[in-house]
Scaffold this motif. Structure first.
Motif, PDB file in Angstrom:
ATOM      1  N   VAL A 178       0.681  -1.164   0.092  1.00 38.88           N
ATOM      2  CA  VAL A 178      -0.126   0.024  -0.048  1.00 38.88           C
ATOM      3  C   VAL A 178       0.877   1.230   0.104  1.00 38.88           C
ATOM      4  N   ILE A 179       0.933   1.940  -1.126  1.00 40.21           N
ATOM      5  CA  ILE A 179       1.743   3.312  -1.275  1.00 40.21           C
ATOM      6  C   ILE A 179       0.876   4.101  -1.901  1.00 40.21           C
ATOM      7  N   ASP A 180       1.562   5.491  -2.213  1.00 36.83           N
ATOM      8  CA  ASP A 180       1.099   6.440  -2.679  1.00 36.83           C
ATOM      9  C   ASP A 180       1.033   6.237  -4.118  1.00 36.83           C
ATOM     10  N   LEU A 181      -0.181   6.555  -5.003  1.00 36.51           N
ATOM     11  CA  LEU A 181      -0.375   6.276  -6.266  1.00 36.51           C
ATOM     12  C   LEU A 181       0.626   7.090  -7.218  1.00 36.51           C
ATOM     13  N   PRO A 182       0.931   8.306  -6.901  1.00 39.91           N
ATOM     14  CA  PRO A 182       1.888   9.076  -7.652  1.00 39.91           C
ATOM     15  C   PRO A 182       3.319   8.342  -7.876  1.00 39.91           C
ATOM     16  N   VAL A 183       3.861   7.680  -6.601  1.00 36.80           N
ATOM     17  CA  VAL A 183       4.887   7.207  -6.491  1.00 36.80           C
ATOM     18  C   VAL A 183       4.780   5.897  -7.234  1.00 36.80           C
ATOM     19  N   ALA A 184       3.616   5.253  -7.313  1.00 38.94           N
ATOM     20  CA  ALA A 184       3.699   4.079  -7.942  1.00 38.94           C
ATOM     21  C   ALA A 184       3.583   4.192  -9.677  1.00 38.94           C
ATOM     22  N   ASP A 185       3.135   5.486  -9.998  1.00 36.19           N
ATOM     23  CA  ASP A 185       3.002   5.804 -11.373  1.00 36.19           C
ATOM     24  C   ASP A 185       4.569   5.893 -11.654  1.00 36.19           C
ATOM     25  N   ALA A 186       5.156   6.739 -10.952  1.00 39.75           N
ATOM     26  CA  ALA A 186       6.855   7.073 -11.322  1.00 39.75           C
ATOM     27  C   ALA A 186       7.425   5.537 -11.436  1.00 39.75           C
ATOM     28  N   PHE A 187       7.249   4.674 -10.472  1.00 38.69           N
ATOM     29  CA  PHE A 187       7.912   3.383 -10.491  1.00 38.69           C
ATOM     30  C   PHE A 187       7.671   2.860 -11.862  1.00 38.69           C
ATOM     31  N   ALA A 190       9.344   4.398 -14.884  1.00 37.22           N
ATOM     32  CA  ALA A 190      10.758   4.148 -14.781  1.00 37.22           C
ATOM     33  C   ALA A 190      11.216   2.463 -15.269  1.00 37.22           C
ATOM     34  N   THR A 191      10.259   1.764 -14.740  1.00 44.59           N
ATOM     35  CA  THR A 191      10.592   0.251 -14.811  1.00 44.59           C
ATOM     36  C   THR A 191       9.389  -0.451 -15.548  1.00 44.59           C
ATOM     37  N   PRO A 192       8.894  -0.099 -16.798  1.00 43.25           N
ATOM     38  CA  PRO A 192       8.062  -0.639 -17.489  1.00 43.25           C
ATOM     39  C   PRO A 192       7.765  -2.165 -17.596  1.00 43.25           C
ATOM     40  N   ASN A 193       8.856  -2.830 -17.339  1.00 40.86           N
ATOM     41  CA  ASN A 193       9.047  -4.384 -17.361  1.00 40.86           C
ATOM     42  C   ASN A 193       9.132  -4.866 -16.225  1.00 40.86           C
ATOM     43  N   ALA A 194       8.701  -4.086 -15.075  1.00 44.30           N
ATOM     44  CA  ALA A 194       8.619  -4.860 -13.802  1.00 44.30           C
ATOM     45  C   ALA A 194       7.260  -5.608 -13.847  1.00 44.30           C
ATOM     46  N   PRO A 195       7.354  -6.795 -13.057  1.00 48.36           N
ATOM     47  CA  PRO A 195       6.284  -7.707 -12.985  1.00 48.36           C
ATOM     48  C   PRO A 195       5.389  -7.447 -12.011  1.00 48.36           C
ATOM     49  N   LEU A 196       4.919  -6.008 -12.006  1.00 46.01           N
ATOM     50  CA  LEU A 196       4.146  -5.492 -10.874  1.00 46.01           C
ATOM     51  C   LEU A 196       2.941  -4.669 -11.727  1.00 46.01           C
ATOM     52  N   GLU A 238       5.354  24.826 -13.280  1.00 42.99           N
ATOM     53  CA  GLU A 238       6.362  24.328 -14.099  1.00 42.99           C
ATOM     54  C   GLU A 238       6.983  23.270 -13.194  1.00 42.99           C
ATOM     55  N   ILE A 239       7.130  23.308 -11.996  1.00 42.11           N
ATOM     56  CA  ILE A 239       7.795  22.378 -11.308  1.00 42.11           C
ATOM     57  C   ILE A 239       6.952  20.878 -11.519  1.00 42.11           C
ATOM     58  N   TYR A 240       5.564  21.119 -11.395  1.00 42.98           N
ATOM     59  CA  TYR A 240       4.780  19.811 -11.291  1.00 42.98           C
ATOM     60  C   TYR A 240       4.952  19.332 -12.793  1.00 42.98           C
ATOM     61  N   GLU A 241       4.782  20.196 -13.506  1.00 41.21           N
ATOM     62  CA  GLU A 241       4.951  19.539 -15.067  1.00 41.21           C
ATOM     63  C   GLU A 241       6.301  18.983 -15.453  1.00 41.21           C
ATOM     64  N   LYS A 242       7.175  19.532 -14.854  1.00 42.85           N
ATOM     65  CA  LYS A 242       8.735  18.879 -14.765  1.00 42.85           C
ATOM     66  C   LYS A 242       8.632  17.317 -14.401  1.00 42.85           C
ATOM     67  N   TRP A 243       8.071  16.995 -13.405  1.00 42.54           N
ATOM     68  CA  TRP A 243       7.991  15.812 -12.633  1.00 42.54           C
ATOM     69  C   TRP A 243       6.873  14.870 -12.774  1.00 42.54           C
ATOM     70  N   PHE A 244       5.864  15.477 -13.344  1.00 44.71           N
ATOM     71  CA  PHE A 244       4.788  14.557 -13.173  1.00 44.71           C
ATOM     72  C   PHE A 244       4.115  14.394 -14.674  1.00 44.71           C
ATOM     73  N   SER A 245       4.616  15.153 -15.696  1.00 43.59           N
ATOM     74  CA  SER A 245       4.121  14.964 -17.157  1.00 43.59           C
ATOM     75  C   SER A 245       4.215  13.833 -17.756  1.00 43.59           C
ATOM     76  N   GLY A 246       3.425  13.234 -18.223  1.00 39.49           N
ATOM     77  CA  GLY A 246       3.444  11.893 -18.982  1.00 39.49           C
ATOM     78  C   GLY A 246       3.364  10.782 -18.105  1.00 39.49           C
ATOM     79  N   MET A 247       2.998  10.978 -16.858  1.00 44.50           N
ATOM     80  CA  MET A 247       2.608   9.868 -15.957  1.00 44.50           C
ATOM     81  C   MET A 247       1.006   9.461 -16.145  1.00 44.50           C
TER      82      MET A 247
END
Length: 247
Positions: A178-187, A190-196, A238-247
């Motif tokens: 059980v984790i934060d959804l934005p952190v899961a999206d970022a994971f 970054a690791t699209p081949n993870a079996p999760l 601007e800071i938000y878009e830098k880190w969360f765009s494309g998620m």
């Protein structure tokens, strides 16, 4: 004595030991547990980067401080603040009643929710209720920990970081995290081949705040004013878009 101190400081600046910016501005010591992508983490160049890092630096610039960003263990952040080893926590920390008894929080700066991460072949878990009787991993003393602790007959394993938690799903040691959804999206970005996979939103909105000592009311006022300014002038976006765009 004052004259000698000034001469010594100028000498250190010239030698490069102290930067001119640090000599001219007060230092705001900001800490986070830097294993929380994309909010704060250590990159391949061994630099601390992330959304919270950029936001803290923008706030520091707005209020006339040089920001010194430090990497500390999650469970030690509030004790470190109360012991005056740091001045502010910027670590994706949820505003809770229990924490607010110890620290002052800024106005909310980010809205998050919890999700459940499972193995990609697991189709039996979609809600928190489905975790009854399951082996569940959480980062210690987070909202994910608090939410999982309310589940009947759950078997909780507490870890120091989110990556460690997710790795134990892959290893089959736990059934879910059980984790934060934005952190899961970022994971997963970054690791699209993870079996999760994650199951989407499983909680009500959760608000992150910057934590300061109860007595530092002047700093709190400055930080809140800076947050409002950054949102108004577009810097926050601007800071938000830098880190969360494309998620």
């Amino acid at each position: 004595m004052k004259k000698m101190t000034l001469v010594a400081l100028l000498l250190l600046v010239c030698l490069g030991t102290v930067s001119p910016a640090l000599a001219q501005k007060p230092v705001l010591r900001v800490a986070a547990d830097c294993a929380f992508v994309p909010f704060e983490y250590v990159d391949e160049k061994n630099q601390i980067v992330g959304f919270d890092v950029d936001l803290a630096k923008a706030i520091g610039e707005a209020i006339g401080y040089e920001v010194l960003f430090l990497n500390q263990a999650w469970d030690g952040l509030i004790p470190s603040l109360l012991n005056k080893n740091i001045d502010m926590i910027a670590s994706g920390m949820s505003i809770t009643e229990e924490r607010a008894k110890q620290v002052n929080f800024s106005d909310p700066y980010f809205t998050s929710v919890l999700t459940i991460v499972v193995h990609k072949n697991n189709n039996d878990i979609a809600t928190l209720d489905d975790l009854t009787g399951k082996r569940v991993g959480v980062q210690i003393n987070t909202t994910g920990d608090f939410a999982a602790s309310d589940i009947p007959d759950v078997k909780i394993s507490r870890y120091n970081t989110v990556p460690e938690t997710l790795q134990n799903i892959v290893l089959g040691i736990i059934d879910a995290a059980v984790i934060d959804l934005p952190v899961a999206d970022a994971f997963f970005a970054a690791t699209p081949n993870a079996p999760l996979k994650h199951v989407g939103k499983v909680s009500e909105d959760d608000y992150f705040g910057l934590a300061m000592r109860k007595e530092d009311t002047e700093l709190l006022e400055k930080v809140n004013a800076a947050l409002a300014k950054l949102k108004e002038d577009g810097t926050y976006d601007e800071i938000y878009e830098k880190w969360f765009s494309g998620m």
